[in-house]
Each structure stands twice: as C-alpha cells, then as structure tokens.
Design a protein around this motif. Structure first.
Motif, PDB file in Angstrom:
ATOM      1  N   ARG A 190       0.800  -1.216   0.000  1.00 44.97           N
ATOM      2  CA  ARG A 190       0.000   0.000   0.000  1.00 44.97           C
ATOM      3  C   ARG A 190       0.838   1.273   0.000  1.00 44.97           C
ATOM      4  NH1 ARG A 190      -3.894  -2.569   4.659  1.00 44.97           N
ATOM      5  NH2 ARG A 190      -5.233  -3.808   3.269  1.00 44.97           N
ATOM      6  N   ASN A 191       2.116   1.155   0.302  1.00 53.98           N
ATOM      7  CA  ASN A 191       2.978   2.342   0.289  1.00 53.98           C
ATOM      8  C   ASN A 191       4.345   2.009  -0.311  1.00 53.98           C
ATOM      9  OD1 ASN A 191       3.814   5.010   0.805  1.00 53.98           O
ATOM     10  ND2 ASN A 191       4.672   4.427   2.793  1.00 53.98           N
ATOM     11  N   PRO A 192       4.382   1.554  -1.577  1.00 63.15           N
ATOM     12  CA  PRO A 192       5.664   1.271  -2.218  1.00 63.15           C
ATOM     13  C   PRO A 192       6.187   2.446  -3.030  1.00 63.15           C
ATOM     14  CG  PRO A 192       3.913   0.411  -3.577  1.00 63.15           C
ATOM     15  CD  PRO A 192       3.240   1.132  -2.414  1.00 63.15           C
ATOM     16  N   PHE A 193       5.647   3.634  -2.816  1.00 64.38           N
ATOM     17  CA  PHE A 193       5.879   4.766  -3.708  1.00 64.38           C
ATOM     18  C   PHE A 193       7.156   5.529  -3.360  1.00 64.38           C
ATOM     19  CE2 PHE A 193       1.256   4.274  -2.930  1.00 64.38           C
ATOM     20  CZ  PHE A 193       0.937   3.652  -4.135  1.00 64.38           C
ATOM     21  N   CYS A 194       7.528   6.395  -4.295  1.00 62.66           N
ATOM     22  CA  CYS A 194       8.694   7.260  -4.133  1.00 62.66           C
ATOM     23  C   CYS A 194       8.234   8.663  -3.745  1.00 62.66           C
ATOM     24  CB  CYS A 194       9.491   7.304  -5.438  1.00 62.66           C
ATOM     25  SG  CYS A 194      10.921   8.405  -5.386  1.00 62.66           S
ATOM     26  N   TYR A 195       8.936   9.269  -2.781  1.00 59.93           N
ATOM     27  CA  TYR A 195       8.631  10.624  -2.315  1.00 59.93           C
ATOM     28  C   TYR A 195       9.899  11.469  -2.393  1.00 59.93           C
ATOM     29  CZ  TYR A 195       4.476   8.348  -0.384  1.00 59.93           C
ATOM     30  OH  TYR A 195       3.318   7.621  -0.232  1.00 59.93           O
ATOM     31  N   MET A 196       9.681  12.759  -2.539  1.00 63.40           N
ATOM     32  CA  MET A 196      10.823  13.670  -2.593  1.00 63.40           C
ATOM     33  C   MET A 196      11.563  13.704  -1.261  1.00 63.40           C
ATOM     34  SD  MET A 196      10.992  14.750  -5.640  1.00 63.40           S
ATOM     35  CE  MET A 196      12.212  16.037  -5.370  1.00 63.40           C
ATOM     36  N   SER A 197      10.815  13.639  -0.162  1.00 62.66           N
ATOM     37  CA  SER A 197      11.413  13.650   1.175  1.00 62.66           C
ATOM     38  C   SER A 197      10.900  12.440   1.946  1.00 62.66           C
ATOM     39  CB  SER A 197      11.054  14.935   1.924  1.00 62.66           C
ATOM     40  OG  SER A 197      11.614  14.946   3.225  1.00 62.66           O
ATOM     41  N   PRO A 257       0.501  16.129   4.351  1.00 66.64           N
ATOM     42  CA  PRO A 257       0.667  14.903   3.554  1.00 66.64           C
ATOM     43  C   PRO A 257       0.774  15.249   2.074  1.00 66.64           C
ATOM     44  CG  PRO A 257      -1.106  14.650   5.151  1.00 66.64           C
ATOM     45  CD  PRO A 257      -0.732  16.098   5.164  1.00 66.64           C
ATOM     46  N   VAL A 258       1.639  14.534   1.382  1.00 70.88           N
ATOM     47  CA  VAL A 258       1.892  14.816  -0.030  1.00 70.88           C
ATOM     48  C   VAL A 258       1.670  13.551  -0.850  1.00 70.88           C
ATOM     49  CG1 VAL A 258       3.536  16.652   0.471  1.00 70.88           C
ATOM     50  CG2 VAL A 258       4.358  14.305   0.247  1.00 70.88           C
ATOM     51  N   TYR A 259       1.452  13.749  -2.130  1.00 66.44           N
ATOM     52  CA  TYR A 259       1.311  12.624  -3.048  1.00 66.44           C
ATOM     53  C   TYR A 259       2.688  12.108  -3.440  1.00 66.44           C
ATOM     54  CZ  TYR A 259      -3.666  13.580  -3.630  1.00 66.44           C
ATOM     55  OH  TYR A 259      -4.999  13.740  -3.416  1.00 66.44           O
ATOM     56  N   PRO A 260       2.768  10.844  -3.872  1.00 66.15           N
ATOM     57  CA  PRO A 260       4.055  10.318  -4.357  1.00 66.15           C
ATOM     58  C   PRO A 260       4.512  11.040  -5.613  1.00 66.15           C
ATOM     59  CG  PRO A 260       2.508   8.542  -3.861  1.00 66.15           C
ATOM     60  CD  PRO A 260       1.725   9.806  -3.811  1.00 66.15           C
ATOM     61  N   VAL A 261       5.769  10.817  -5.966  1.00 66.84           N
ATOM     62  CA  VAL A 261       6.337  11.445  -7.150  1.00 66.84           C
ATOM     63  C   VAL A 261       5.609  10.967  -8.402  1.00 66.84           C
ATOM     64  CG1 VAL A 261       8.426  11.616  -8.554  1.00 66.84           C
ATOM     65  CG2 VAL A 261       8.571  11.790  -6.059  1.00 66.84           C
ATOM     66  N   CYS A 262       5.375   9.659  -8.496  1.00 68.37           N
ATOM     67  CA  CYS A 262       4.685   9.092  -9.647  1.00 68.37           C
ATOM     68  C   CYS A 262       3.201   8.988  -9.331  1.00 68.37           C
ATOM     69  CB  CYS A 262       5.263   7.732 -10.021  1.00 68.37           C
ATOM     70  SG  CYS A 262       4.526   7.018 -11.498  1.00 68.37           S
ATOM     71  N   GLN A 284       0.816   8.323 -11.388  1.00 66.91           N
ATOM     72  CA  GLN A 284       0.183   7.225 -12.094  1.00 66.91           C
ATOM     73  C   GLN A 284       0.170   5.954 -11.253  1.00 66.91           C
ATOM     74  OE1 GLN A 284       2.672   8.170 -15.830  1.00 66.91           O
ATOM     75  NE2 GLN A 284       0.918   7.050 -16.637  1.00 66.91           N
ATOM     76  N   CYS A 285       1.300   5.653 -10.607  1.00 69.45           N
ATOM     77  CA  CYS A 285       1.359   4.461  -9.741  1.00 69.45           C
ATOM     78  C   CYS A 285       0.389   4.587  -8.582  1.00 69.45           C
ATOM     79  CB  CYS A 285       2.784   4.268  -9.219  1.00 69.45           C
ATOM     80  SG  CYS A 285       3.988   3.812 -10.482  1.00 69.45           S
ATOM     81  N   PHE A 286       0.299   5.782  -8.015  1.00 66.35           N
ATOM     82  CA  PHE A 286      -0.592   5.995  -6.879  1.00 66.35           C
ATOM     83  C   PHE A 286      -2.056   5.821  -7.291  1.00 66.35           C
ATOM     84  CE2 PHE A 286      -3.212   8.880  -4.308  1.00 66.35           C
ATOM     85  CZ  PHE A 286      -2.975   8.368  -3.047  1.00 66.35           C
ATOM     86  N   ASP A 287      -2.458   6.408  -8.417  1.00 69.57           N
ATOM     87  CA  ASP A 287      -3.851   6.304  -8.855  1.00 69.57           C
ATOM     88  C   ASP A 287      -4.215   4.870  -9.198  1.00 69.57           C
ATOM     89  OD1 ASP A 287      -4.120   8.996  -8.510  1.00 69.57           O
ATOM     90  OD2 ASP A 287      -3.757   9.503 -10.615  1.00 69.57           O
ATOM     91  N   LEU A 288      -3.284   4.143  -9.808  1.00 72.12           N
ATOM     92  CA  LEU A 288      -3.555   2.746 -10.130  1.00 72.12           C
ATOM     93  C   LEU A 288      -3.729   1.920  -8.870  1.00 72.12           C
ATOM     94  CD1 LEU A 288      -3.782   0.425 -12.158  1.00 72.12           C
ATOM     95  CD2 LEU A 288      -1.283   0.239 -12.109  1.00 72.12           C
ATOM     96  N   ARG A 289      -2.890   2.148  -7.882  1.00 72.77           N
ATOM     97  CA  ARG A 289      -3.010   1.386  -6.637  1.00 72.77           C
ATOM     98  C   ARG A 289      -4.305   1.728  -5.903  1.00 72.77           C
ATOM     99  NH1 ARG A 289       0.875  -1.351  -4.542  1.00 72.77           N
ATOM    100  NH2 ARG A 289       1.130  -1.669  -6.778  1.00 72.77           N
ATOM    101  N   GLU A 290      -4.700   2.973  -5.922  1.00 75.54           N
ATOM    102  CA  GLU A 290      -5.952   3.365  -5.289  1.00 75.54           C
ATOM    103  C   GLU A 290      -7.143   2.695  -5.961  1.00 75.54           C
ATOM    104  OE1 GLU A 290      -6.500   5.980  -2.469  1.00 75.54           O
ATOM    105  OE2 GLU A 290      -4.837   4.581  -2.324  1.00 75.54           O
ATOM    106  N   TYR A 291      -7.080   2.591  -7.277  1.00 71.07           N
ATOM    107  CA  TYR A 291      -8.173   1.939  -7.991  1.00 71.07           C
ATOM    108  C   TYR A 291      -8.237   0.456  -7.645  1.00 71.07           C
ATOM    109  CZ  TYR A 291     -10.715  -0.295 -11.775  1.00 71.07           C
ATOM    110  OH  TYR A 291     -11.572  -1.075 -12.492  1.00 71.07           O
TER     111      TYR A 291
END
Length: 731
Positions: free
Chosen positions: A300-307, A587-592, A594-601
């Motif tokens: 659920r949280n494999p995403f990349c963040y700036m910080s 709270p911020v969105y991940p860098v990508c 597209q990956c976040f929206d796909l996982r949410e779906y």
C-alpha cells in the motif's frame, strides 16, 4: 518370639519382625533379634508396628518419617507432609537420588518390592539383603515423578503469588501493615486478595512460571505463550503456538492445570487457543496449511517521495542480485549526527561482506514496476534514490538480546526479562522531525510531528505505517508474550510486547491480510495514538496457518536507545529531532501519480470473497429474488466497502459519493439459454450460474471408448506462474 517354619524344620524366620533373613534354627532367632533389631517402632495401631526392628536410631527415624509421618527423611529437606507414600518415594528418587541410594540399602529393613533372596554362603547372619531394582516399574515411576513435580510447582506458584500480593499491600500502606493487622491476618485475607488481583499479576506470578516449566516437556521447544483479548468484555484467550500439533488429550490437561491455578472469578473468562506456526522476522487471508500460508495484501505504500519519512519503502540489491525490501523507521540524533533507525535482519547477510551497504528509497523492487510501465517520473535520471549507508547494527547476527527496563516489570514485581534487539542505523542527509506517512485526503489537515518517546501502556491504541500494510491501527497487548529461545532465534527465552487486532475485532481477515506487521513492514515505528509518542520498533510477526490470532512483535524504544548508547559508546541516549517546518507537515502525493492512482483503484475493487458473493448471490438464486442488497450486485468496478472510503476520503463524504450507484450489468445477447435473475434488477440477466454442480469440479477428458471421463484437476498453488530472474526478499 513367635516363629513359623519355612522349608525344613531347621530353617526359621522371624514372623513378628518380618526381617526376611533365614536362620539355621530356632535357637538363632533370639540372638539375631537382640543383635540386629534393638530399636523397635512403636507407631503401630496397637503398639509396635509390623516392621522389623532397627540397628540404629537413624534407621528408626528414617522409618518413622517415611512410613508414618510422610515427611522427607533426608536431613535438611523441609518438603512435606506428602499426600501418600508413593508421592514421598517419588520425591526421594527425584530430589535425593544420589543421597538416598546408599541409605535405602542400609536403613530399610523391610522388603518393599518383593522377596529378599538368601545369600548362599553368607557368614554373617545379621546382614540384610535388599531386593533388586529390576522389579521397579519405570512407567509408573515416571508418572509419579511428573505428578510430584506438578504439585510442587503449583505450590511454589501459589506461594509466590501470595507473597507478591502481601508485598503490594504493605507497599500501599507505606511499607508496613496497618495498625492491628498482623501477618496472620493478612494471610487470612489472601483469598479475597486473589479475587481482587488484576489478571496480569495473577498471570505473571501464578500461572506463567508453571507453564514455562512444563510446556517444553509437553509440547517441545519452539513455542510461544501469550494472552490476547477475548470477544466478550474482560475475557481473554490464552494462546499456545507450537511447532507440532498438540493432541486433544494434552490440550485438556494443559487447560485443566491453568484453570486450577486461576482464581475462581477468572476461570469462566478464559478460553484456550492452540495453533501451529512460528515467529518470523521475514515476514490470501487465513492460510490453510504450511504450503498455503496467510495471504497478504498488495503493498500500500511502495511509492517514491521527494522527502522520505517514517513508513516509506527502503531496500537495496545484494551482490548476488537479491532485492531486499523493508520499511523506514524514525530519524534520530546521536552525538550531533542524524541517522535513520531501521531493522537489522533484512540486511544481516549483506553485512557479512566487505562492501558498503547503501540503502535506497524506494526499494529497487518497488520502483521496478514503475519503470517497467514506462512511467517517465522515476526513469528520467533526475531523482537520487540514495537514503544513506549502513553505519551501525545491533550485532553480527540475530541472536542479540538485552535486559528490558520497561516500567511494566517493576510495577508487576517481576525480574526484568530479556527482549530481542534488532536495529541498524543508516546515515541521513538532513535533520528534521519525524512524520508518520499518510496519504492526502479531501479533508486535509496539518500533521503533528513525532518529537517525544514514551513507555508502553498495556491496552493502548497504537498506529503505524508500513511499506506493505500502509497506515493501520492496532492495540497493545495486556501481558507480554513468552517466546522460547528457539522461537525468537536468539537461543534465549524472552518476553516480547506485541500488537493485536484493534477493537471492535470485527474484521479478522483484514487484520491477517493487511494489519500491522505483515511482510515488508519490518522496521516500522509504533506510535501511541493518544500521546503521539514513539514507543517501539516492529521486528516480527507470527506467520502461520490455521486457527489462532496473529500478533506483531516490537521492542520498546527505550530499550533500543539504551542498546544503541552502549554499543556505540555514547555518553547520552539517542534523541528525536524536534523541528519541522510547517510547510513540511502536510501529507503529499508520491512522485509518480500514475502508480498511486492505479493502486488506489485496485484497492477500491472488491476482494475475491466479496466477488464470489456477488456471483453466487446471498440467497439461493431463484428467479424473482430481488430483495438482495448491494453486496450481491455484479462486481464490475464496484468499490470494495465503506471502510476503505473512510480511510482515504473521510467519514463525512462517504455516504454521498456512492449513494444510489449500482454497477452496470453486462450485455449478454449471445446467450440463448435462460439465465437466473440478477439480484440487482429483475429485468437483467446474469451470466453466472447460481448453483455449483458436482460435475463442474471435474475436467472432461476423452476416454478410450470415445466417451469422457471426469478427472479432478490439480489444485492451484499460490505461487507465480513465472519465476523471476532475481530473488526478492521482503522483510
């Protein structure tokens, strides 16, 4: 003295004395009695007892204590009195085996196990011959030994619990009993104290020591003993996790002994759970067998963040190509330098090489999917994934422990036990206060940074964010679990705090599949929801199959920081950073995206169980049944349930978002056979069968005579159809 003839008239034996020594004639009987039996036992019903006389007073004392007083005749032993002589004999064999063997030969004049043989050529008529030990019954002796040990252990536990309760009364009264209260009066109030004592005190002093002693004998090594909350108020489940299946008879015996040790008001509130499995640091809903373990959710949280912050994905690639994935812990300050606290076991193999271990965010495995999908965000070369280098660890392997200094043990009047230490430090580039990763929501609010540490409060509600489970809540146990040394991997038994499914315990499948501590969450921080304080670091979960609760183990943060201070040679304990700019608290969105929206779906889709319900219907599927609710409608693009929407959107906006929305029904113009009515609309037909036939379980294969044969297909396994080139380890 009365005599009886045995064999020939020239052989006589003392009847009254029952000595068992054959004499040449009647004339030798009186000298033998005066020489060998000057001391006679007078503890009989009507005068002397039926035993023979004794040569010394020591022999007589041994006989009186053993036969009549049922006390241990060994000098210096204070055990007794015993219920019967068999229990006393068992005590003598078990406790004084080396000291009593010789005394038994000399002091016991009677033949206890059989007839005494006559020594041929014996020159001294007064020497008694003892029976051979080959007539003893080994199984009976073993049973008596176990019964004796159980009785002594229970008595020891009850005495220890009574002493603790009396000590707590004195402490409450200022260190001394109240005026007019003698120690005897306090002891008379002990039954009332037992009824009023809290369950953790009773468990720690009156039950657990008994189980620690006998569970290894009954169930073998590699076991876990824990207490979790029951479904009813004030009820508890006593859980035993073992490597091998425990028989029903053995389960009843264990449950009976535990109930016997509990006070009466607690016996009706406990249930027992026996499960098979192990505690794993490398950790479908409930698994069915060892080959089909528990299912876990998609990350659920494999995403990349700036910080990066607490709860984000981290990992590295080993020299052999293995990809390692774990969860980022809190940022700490040690001697003016900044570090990230992570779990050690994901990187333990890499530390055995001379190569510097570099940790990246996100892990190579998590960003590979984004790159494969040709998302330009992570592959354009503008991002630096390096978090830092591994600089210090809790040891060279996973066998490290330390004595815990948590206040719980002092409050419970228990000696501090050992706890597992499993930490590593990764160098950090910046110094900022910690935030627990949460996804943005429509009702956005400013987050509070975690700047304090706190002690563990039994029963407290906690939260954590892991790479796999995401942001989740749980509840701290009331009593720390006992982990056998084989089970925790250290070789030394320890007491570990754990997190269990939170109240109201309504969705155990969701906790098994995606609760705190599933595979990939190792190293996640545990935060007290009430105080917003850091209380521990997650290191393992019991991954097993079949019945039984799932527990997530963590180490208190103060014990971790004490261990860091000792191993790193620091004068001060590690601290948490205190400052974080207000602009960084949102709270911020991940860098990508597209990956976040796909996982949410994908998260909003129904799970397989609800999809099955939608296909077969909640009722029997007869035509005209239109009273089914929304959960029975076709699964096409239907949100999973309201709980997911509450987590990501907010409780105030959920009802209006999907009110009146029903999934579209598919068009099936090519179906010529009549279909059952869809539960959502009587005018629409469903392509799915509303009943399963036994023939559907078999594949149709051509037979030798041109017919078809039903062949049961091979069961599906929960493994990927294509094996990846790289081995991926998720911790």
């Amino acid at each position: 003295m009365a005599t009886i003839s045995v064999g020939t008239e020239d052989e006589s034996v003392g009847l009254k004395n029952r000595c068992g020594v054959a004499l040449a004639g009647k004339e030798d009987l009186d000298p033998h009695s005066r020489a060998s039996h000057p001391h006679i036992c007078l503890w009989g019903v009507n005068g002397p007892c039926d035993s023979a006389g004794f040569a010394t007073k020591e022999e007589l004392n041994w006989h009186v204590k053993r036969e009549h007083l049922l006390l241990c005749p060994d000098s210096g032993c204070t055990e007794g009195p015993f219920e019967n002589r068999d229990m006393l004999d068992c005590h003598l064999k078990c406790t004084h085996d080396s000291a009593t063997t010789g005394k038994t030969v000399v002091f016991q004049p009677a033949n206890l196990l059989g007839a005494t043989p006559v020594l041929s050529g014996a020159s001294t008529p007064g020497v008694q011959v003892q029976p051979s030990a080959t007539n003893s019954k080994a199984p009976e002796d073993k049973t008596l030994k176990m019964e004796m040990s159980i009785g002594i252990s229970k008595k020891r536990c009850r005495d220890q619990l009574r002493k603790v309760l009396e000590k707590r009364i004195k402490r409450a009264n200022g260190g001394t009993p109240r005026a007019g209260e003698s120690p005897g009066l306090i002891r008379s109030r002990t039954p009332k104290l037992l009824e009023a004592a809290s369950f953790p005190i009773i468990w720690e002093h009156g039950v657990l020591p008994f189980l620690i002693e006998f569970i290894p004998k009954w169930c073998g090594s590699g076991h876990v003993i824990s207490v979790s909350r029951g479904r009813k108020p004030n009820s508890r489940r006593i859980c035993f996790m073992t490597k091998q299946v425990v028989s029903m008879a053995r389960r009843l015996v264990i449950a009976g002994h535990v109930r016997d040790l509990l006070p009466g008001n607690h016996r009706s509130l406990v249930t027992f759970v026996f499960s098979t499995g192990k505690v794993d640091r490398l950790v479908w809903a409930r698994g069915l067998s060892k080959e089909m373990p528990d299912e876990i959710c998609l990350p659920r949280n494999p995403f990349c963040y700036m910080s990066p912050c607490m709860g984000d994905s981290i990992g590295t690639t080993a020299e052999d190509g293995d990809e390692i994935t774990a969860t980022l812990g809190p940022s700490v300050t040690i001697d003016g330098a900044s570090y990230w606290l992570v779990s050690f076991h994901p990187f333990v193999e890499m530390t055995k090489t001379t190569r510097l271990v570099s940790v990246e965010h996100p892990s190579p495995m998590d960003r590979a999917k984004c790159i494969e999908e040709s998302h330009d965000t992570l592959s354009n070369g503008d991002l630096d994934f390096l978090v830092g280098d591994l600089t210090a660890t809790s040891g060279y392997d996973l066998s490290t422990t330390r004595i815990s200094h948590d206040p719980y043990w002092e409050d419970s009047d228990k000696e501090p036990p050992l706890v597992v230490t499993d930490w590593a430090l990764v160098s950090a580039r910046s110094r900022q206060a910690n935030l627990l990763r949460k996804f943005p929501t429509t009702n956005q609010r400013l987050e509070t940074p975690v700047t304090t540490m706190g002690s563990i409060v039994p029963g407290a509600t906690v939260c954590s964010t892991g790479r796999t489970s995401g942001f989740q809540r749980g509840q701290v146990c009331d009593v720390p679990a006992y982990l056998d040394g084989t089970e925790n991997g250290t070789g030394k038994a320890s007491r570990e705090w754990y997190i269990e499914e939170p109240y109201p315990y309504e969705d155990e499948d969701a906790w098994i599949r995606g609760g705190i501590g599933v595979e990939g969450d190792s190293g996640a921080a545990i935060i007290d929801c009430e105080t917003n304080a850091l209380i521990g670091q997650l290191w393992g979960r019991n991954t097993y199959y079949g019945p039984g609760p799932r527990h997530t183990y963590f180490t208190p943060i103060f014990d971790i920081f004490d261990d860091i201070q000792e191993r790193c040679g620091q004068e001060r304990r590690a601290q948490l950073p205190q400052y974080l700019a207000e602009s960084e608290r949102w709270p911020v969105y991940p860098v990508c995206r597209q990956c976040f929206d796909l996982r949410e779906y994908l998260e909003s889709r129904r799970c397989s169980r609800e999809s099955l319900v939608s296909m077969i219907g909640m009722h029997d599927g007869r035509a005209g049944d239109t009273d089914n609710d929304l959960t029975s409608v076709s699964e096409l693009a239907t949100p999973r349930d309201q709980s997911h929407l509450v987590r990501h959107i907010g409780p105030d906006e959920t009802s209006s978002l999907f009110s009146g929305v029903v999934s579209p029904a598919p068009v099936h113009a090519f179906y010529t056979m009549p279909q059952g009515m869809s539960p959502g609309d009587p005018e629409l037909r469903s392509p799915y069968a509303h009943a399963l036939n036994e023939e559907d379980l078999y594949e149709r294969c051509p037979g030798a005579n041109g017919g078809t044969l039903g062949v049961l297909p091979t069961p599906m396994t929960r493994s990927s159809s294509q094996q990846p080139a790289k081995r991926r380890r998720v911790a």
